[in-house]
Design a protein around this motif. Structure first.
Motif, short mmCIF file in Angstrom:
data_model
loop_
_atom_site.label_atom_id
_atom_site.label_comp_id
_atom_site.label_asym_id
_atom_site.label_seq_id
_atom_site.Cartn_x
_atom_site.Cartn_y
_atom_site.Cartn_z
N UNK A 90 1.02 -1.26 0.19
CA UNK A 90 -0.24 0.06 -0.01
C UNK A 90 0.91 1.38 -0.12
N UNK A 91 2.33 1.00 0.20
CA UNK A 91 3.13 1.95 0.33
C UNK A 91 3.84 2.57 -0.71
N UNK A 92 4.48 3.53 -0.92
CA UNK A 92 5.15 4.00 -2.35
C UNK A 92 6.53 2.88 -2.32
N UNK A 128 -7.37 1.44 11.69
CA UNK A 128 -6.17 1.58 10.71
C UNK A 128 -5.66 -0.02 10.07
N UNK A 129 -5.75 -0.03 8.94
CA UNK A 129 -5.26 -1.23 8.33
C UNK A 129 -3.64 -1.39 8.34
N UNK A 130 -3.28 -2.57 8.78
CA UNK A 130 -1.74 -2.99 8.90
C UNK A 130 -0.96 -2.37 7.51
N UNK A 131 0.14 -1.98 7.81
CA UNK A 131 1.17 -1.54 6.74
C UNK A 131 1.02 -2.88 5.73
N UNK A 132 1.04 -3.98 6.22
CA UNK A 132 1.31 -5.19 5.31
C UNK A 132 -0.07 -5.49 4.41
N UNK A 133 -1.06 -4.85 4.65
CA UNK A 133 -2.43 -5.12 4.12
C UNK A 133 -2.38 -4.25 2.81
N UNK A 134 -3.17 -4.97 1.73
CA UNK A 134 -3.60 -4.30 0.53
C UNK A 134 -4.90 -5.00 0.24
N UNK A 141 -20.88 2.69 4.06
CA UNK A 141 -20.35 3.91 4.64
C UNK A 141 -20.05 3.98 6.16
N UNK A 142 -21.26 3.47 7.00
CA UNK A 142 -21.14 3.49 8.22
C UNK A 142 -20.08 2.39 8.88
N UNK A 143 -20.12 1.30 8.29
CA UNK A 143 -19.29 0.28 8.56
C UNK A 143 -17.69 0.53 8.34
N UNK A 144 -17.46 0.99 7.16
CA UNK A 144 -15.91 1.32 6.58
C UNK A 144 -15.44 2.58 6.26
N UNK A 145 -16.24 3.71 6.44
CA UNK A 145 -16.05 4.91 6.13
C UNK A 145 -14.92 5.49 6.92
N UNK A 146 -14.67 4.90 8.06
CA UNK A 146 -13.49 5.86 9.04
C UNK A 146 -12.41 4.92 8.80
N UNK A 147 -12.36 3.81 8.17
CA UNK A 147 -11.32 2.95 8.06
C UNK A 147 -10.22 3.81 7.14
N UNK A 148 -8.96 3.86 7.88
CA UNK A 148 -7.60 4.44 6.94
C UNK A 148 -6.66 3.39 6.59
N UNK A 149 -5.76 3.86 5.75
CA UNK A 149 -4.73 2.98 5.31
C UNK A 149 -3.25 3.10 6.47
N UNK A 150 -2.49 2.70 6.17
CA UNK A 150 -1.43 2.72 7.46
C UNK A 150 -0.89 3.77 7.68
N UNK A 151 -0.91 4.62 6.60
CA UNK A 151 -0.41 6.30 6.48
C UNK A 151 -1.41 7.22 7.38
N UNK A 152 -2.67 6.85 7.72
CA UNK A 152 -3.57 7.49 8.15
C UNK A 152 -4.70 8.08 7.01
N UNK A 153 -4.33 7.73 5.78
CA UNK A 153 -5.38 8.26 4.83
C UNK A 153 -6.56 7.48 4.78
N UNK A 154 -7.55 8.27 4.44
CA UNK A 154 -9.11 7.47 4.54
C UNK A 154 -9.06 7.15 3.03
#
Ligand code: 3VV
Length: 236
Positions: free
Chosen positions: A2-4, A65-71, A208-221
């Motif tokens: 998920x990261x560069x 927040x999703x783990x860094x290793x997830x995609x 939206x209610x269930x997953x709208x607040x989930x961010x990736x590992x860098x905090x991006x929505x």
């Protein structure tokens, strides 16, 4: 990942180390329920484990927040409790596409025991839930479990290779009817566990209610396009 690209090497290192930790813990779980070591040895092992927990326990991600290793866009969820290579609760099942469905093999140890020497029925339900969800994913569908039912025709022995299968029977709109089976790898035609499930893609407001607040590992929505987790789904 998920990261560069600049983070690719450290992420690969983290994946190796995290997978290693998952494997070590999986061995520990199995040994902890099968050991005949005496009380002193067991207590000493508990101290060692607590020291290991302290070593990594201070740095934690929030549940949103999703783990860094997830995609999730690639279906990689390393801590899934059934397929996650890095989750010691997971055997892990390696689910692959097969014909018009999915298949996985597993040999379960004593940590999964229900009746003496047999697999706990709740474990079968857990594995079937995941297999049915993976069959949805393999068919290009996704949904959450709305209904799951199982028939237990015969007990599943521990320490014995099992084969798990699932396929989409029908789908319309947001609903998919999916079935699955578990059998001995040595007698795949004799079905020991049968599952039927209804998976429903939540209506947009619920997504939206269930997953709208989930961010990736860098905090991006960046909520997953499909909030699934086909961690170990592989092409045939
Ligand atoms: C997930 C797959 C992803 C794939 C993506 C890529 C690859 C991935 C591959 C692999 C993935 C891994 C797989 C994971 C496996 C594990 C999955 C889980 O553990 S999910 C957690 C447990 N499940 C919940 O927490 C849901 C709780 N329930 C709900 O939130 C709602 O009830 C929900 C979202 C299921 C439905 O709510 P509404 O508002 O969107 O839909 P309404 O209008 O109620 O129902 C739609 C239709 O479904 C029927 N329906 C709903 N629930 C039913 C039920 N229990 N029994 C019978 N019919 C039901 C309704 O009657 C309706 O039918 P009519 O359109 O009128 O024909």
């Amino acid at each position: 990942m998920t990261e560069n690209d600049g983070d690719a090497a450290p992420l690969a290192e983290l994946m190796t180390a995290t997978t290693e930790l998952g494997a070590a813990l999986r061995e520990l779980i199995e040994v902890s329920v099968i050991t005949t070591a005496d009380a002193g040895e067991v207590a000493a092992a508990a101290d060692l484990v607590r020291a290991a927990t302290a070593r990594i326990g201070d740095a934690r991600r929030p549940v949103s927040q999703l783990p860094r290793l997830d995609d999730p866009s690639e279906g990689r969820r390393v801590f899934n409790p059934v397929t996650g290579i890095a989750n010691p609760m997971a055997p892990p099942l390696v689910v692959r596409a097969d014909g018009d469905g999915v298949v996985a093999e597993a040999t379960l140890g004593l940590a999964y025991e229900g009746p003496p020497s047999f697999v706990h029925g709740g474990m079968s339900a857990l594995f079937m839930d995941q297999m049915l969800g993976s069959a949805a994913g393999a068919a290009g569908l996704w949904g959450m479990t709305a209904h799951l039912e199982l028939d237990y025709r015969g007990p599943l022995p521990l320490q014995t290779p099992l084969v798990l299968r699932a396929r989409v029977e029908s789908h319309e709109g947001r609903k998919a009817h999916i079935s699955g089976t578990i059998a001995l790898a040595s007698a795949p035609e004799k079905i020991l566990v049968e599952a039927r499930g209804l998976f429903v893609m939540p209506r947009p407001e619920k997504q939206a209610a269930y997953f709208g607040a989930i961010t990736d590992a860098s905090g991006r929505h960046a909520p997953p396009r499909r909030p699934g987790d086909a961690t170990a789904l592989r092409p045939a």
